[in-house]
Design a protein around this motif. Sequence first.
Motif, PDB file in Angstrom:
ATOM      1  N   ASP A 261       0.647  -1.061   0.183  1.00 34.81           N
ATOM      2  CA  ASP A 261       0.366   0.504   0.196  1.00 34.81           C
ATOM      3  C   ASP A 261       0.893   1.449   0.468  1.00 34.81           C
ATOM      4  O   ASP A 261       0.175   2.218  -0.750  1.00 34.81           O
ATOM      5  CB  ASP A 261      -1.525   0.026   1.258  1.00 34.81           C
ATOM      6  N   VAL A 262       1.899   1.226   0.590  1.00 27.55           N
ATOM      7  CA  VAL A 262       3.173   2.300   0.322  1.00 27.55           C
ATOM      8  C   VAL A 262       3.563   2.730  -1.209  1.00 27.55           C
ATOM      9  O   VAL A 262       3.711   4.457  -1.162  1.00 27.55           O
ATOM     10  CB  VAL A 262       4.338   2.256   1.634  1.00 27.55           C
ATOM     11  N   ALA A 263       3.513   0.937  -1.341  1.00 23.20           N
ATOM     12  CA  ALA A 263       4.717   1.712  -2.218  1.00 23.20           C
ATOM     13  C   ALA A 263       3.416   2.303  -3.581  1.00 23.20           C
ATOM     14  O   ALA A 263       3.827   3.133  -3.979  1.00 23.20           O
ATOM     15  CB  ALA A 263       4.966  -0.121  -3.058  1.00 23.20           C
ATOM     16  N   ARG A 264       2.160   1.467  -3.578  1.00 24.26           N
ATOM     17  CA  ARG A 264       1.410   2.241  -4.661  1.00 24.26           C
ATOM     18  C   ARG A 264       0.641   3.376  -4.328  1.00 24.26           C
ATOM     19  O   ARG A 264       0.541   4.113  -5.250  1.00 24.26           O
ATOM     20  CB  ARG A 264       0.178   1.128  -4.410  1.00 24.26           C
ATOM     21  N   LEU A 265       0.342   3.987  -2.548  1.00 23.67           N
ATOM     22  CA  LEU A 265       0.346   5.310  -2.859  1.00 23.67           C
ATOM     23  C   LEU A 265       1.026   6.269  -3.383  1.00 23.67           C
ATOM     24  O   LEU A 265       0.529   7.696  -3.276  1.00 23.67           O
ATOM     25  CB  LEU A 265      -0.653   5.791  -1.367  1.00 23.67           C
ATOM     26  N   MET A 266       2.550   6.458  -3.277  1.00 22.78           N
ATOM     27  CA  MET A 266       3.378   6.997  -3.293  1.00 22.78           C
ATOM     28  C   MET A 266       3.870   6.763  -4.698  1.00 22.78           C
ATOM     29  O   MET A 266       4.554   7.356  -4.837  1.00 22.78           O
ATOM     30  CB  MET A 266       4.841   6.675  -2.704  1.00 22.78           C
ATOM     31  N   ASP A 267       3.757   6.256  -5.660  1.00 21.69           N
ATOM     32  CA  ASP A 267       3.405   5.917  -6.674  1.00 21.69           C
ATOM     33  C   ASP A 267       5.075   6.120  -6.934  1.00 21.69           C
ATOM     34  O   ASP A 267       5.993   6.622  -7.984  1.00 21.69           O
ATOM     35  CB  ASP A 267       2.751   6.690  -7.626  1.00 21.69           C
ATOM     36  N   MET A 268       5.758   5.420  -6.152  1.00 15.92           N
ATOM     37  CA  MET A 268       7.475   5.381  -6.260  1.00 15.92           C
ATOM     38  C   MET A 268       8.122   3.129  -6.787  1.00 15.92           C
ATOM     39  O   MET A 268       7.198   2.832  -5.948  1.00 15.92           O
ATOM     40  CB  MET A 268       7.994   5.462  -5.485  1.00 15.92           C
ATOM     41  N   PRO A 269       8.038   3.065  -7.412  1.00 11.26           N
ATOM     42  CA  PRO A 269       9.115   1.551  -7.849  1.00 11.26           C
ATOM     43  C   PRO A 269      10.367   1.910  -6.758  1.00 11.26           C
ATOM     44  O   PRO A 269      11.232   2.022  -6.481  1.00 11.26           O
ATOM     45  CB  PRO A 269       9.957   1.959  -8.779  1.00 11.26           C
ATOM     46  N   SER A 270       9.732   1.216  -5.407  1.00  8.18           N
ATOM     47  CA  SER A 270       9.736   0.001  -4.253  1.00  8.18           C
ATOM     48  C   SER A 270      10.284  -1.271  -4.341  1.00  8.18           C
ATOM     49  O   SER A 270       9.573  -1.954  -4.483  1.00  8.18           O
ATOM     50  CB  SER A 270       9.155   1.129  -2.954  1.00  8.18           C
ATOM     51  N   LYS A 271      11.794  -1.796  -4.171  1.00  4.06           N
ATOM     52  CA  LYS A 271      11.822  -2.838  -4.383  1.00  4.06           C
ATOM     53  C   LYS A 271      11.601  -3.736  -2.562  1.00  4.06           C
ATOM     54  O   LYS A 271      11.443  -3.331  -1.899  1.00  4.06           O
ATOM     55  CB  LYS A 271      13.192  -3.111  -4.605  1.00  4.06           C
ATOM     56  N   ILE A 272      10.789  -4.492  -2.531  1.00  7.03           N
ATOM     57  CA  ILE A 272      10.206  -4.581  -1.173  1.00  7.03           C
ATOM     58  C   ILE A 272      11.073  -6.518  -0.726  1.00  7.03           C
ATOM     59  O   ILE A 272      11.096  -7.634  -2.191  1.00  7.03           O
ATOM     60  CB  ILE A 272       8.886  -5.086  -1.111  1.00  7.03           C
TER      61      ILE A 272
END
Length: 343
Positions: A261-272
Amino acid sequence: MTTILITGGAGFIGSNFVYHVAKAHPDYQIVVLDALTYAGSPDNLPPDMRELDHPRMRFWYGNVCNAGLVEMLVRDADYVVHFAAETHVTRSIFDNRLFFETDVMGTQTVANAVVKSSSHVKRLVHISTSEVYGSAERSVMDEEHALKPMSPYASAKCGADRLVYSYWATYKAPITILRPFNNFGPRQHLEKVVPRFITSALLGEPITVHGTGEAARDFVHVDDVCRAIDLVLHADDHLVNGEVFNIATAQHRTIRNIADDVARLMDMPSKIIHYGDRPGQVIRHTGDYAKIKSKLGWEPSLTWEEGLTRTIDWYKQNRQLWEKQIWMRHIPIVTAAGRSELH
């Protein structure tokens, strides 16, 4: 002036409650007691109330275990809200002695002071935690759920919770216990999961998740928690004295879901990425808030996405306030298998 003493008022929930009282009760005088450990900062307090001689707020730098200081402040208080505690599960595994000193002995100091001043203190609200329950043994956890703490932090808070209750049972002191489930919102330390994920995304770093990420929590926005505290503080005695109330949403989400959800709402490519699970991990927390709804009419007002969006916006706009904590986001611990890991 009505005076409210807020211990730990420069920490996360405490400072948000200071903001709440300043707005909701403009005729109240606010007294903050805080030791300013790593998780507390004067920067968390309202900027317009930080002057040394502000007519509505006084700040006392001191330890909640200092009986003389606490008794002096409680003597002048109409209400006491006790937040002061060490609060991070992982840090309690790394270094647990301070948790028992602050969380248990500090609470004893506050409760003793309230008993001595019970002729004029209208209520002590003790901020406990859902961590005292351990993992959920049924679909939702009400206030009668067994207490099975699973970390040194949870055990210290459980001891404080029951200690406070004993002061009501023994002395009939005007005490109420609140057990908030996982809080999130502005000014939360970066060691906690939601701000750690948000700031990792802002810094372009991978979002790191304990174990499989399937551990689930009930997250409630700090603004809703502050509303609940205010309601309890000013309720009729027969409704709240000696009572325990959950503050929750009755919904849970996994840690992996939160990262997504954090990655989606921030619209940032974040590797988990995933790494070792935390010792003493609680599998699931889902809170039942029916009791506080029935007695006081409280229920959460913010959805998860509304609260998370507000929280993301705060961290985007206040980088100068949190960037000094970056080096404290990860804590070295030794797992049950003897491995050293950063959590």
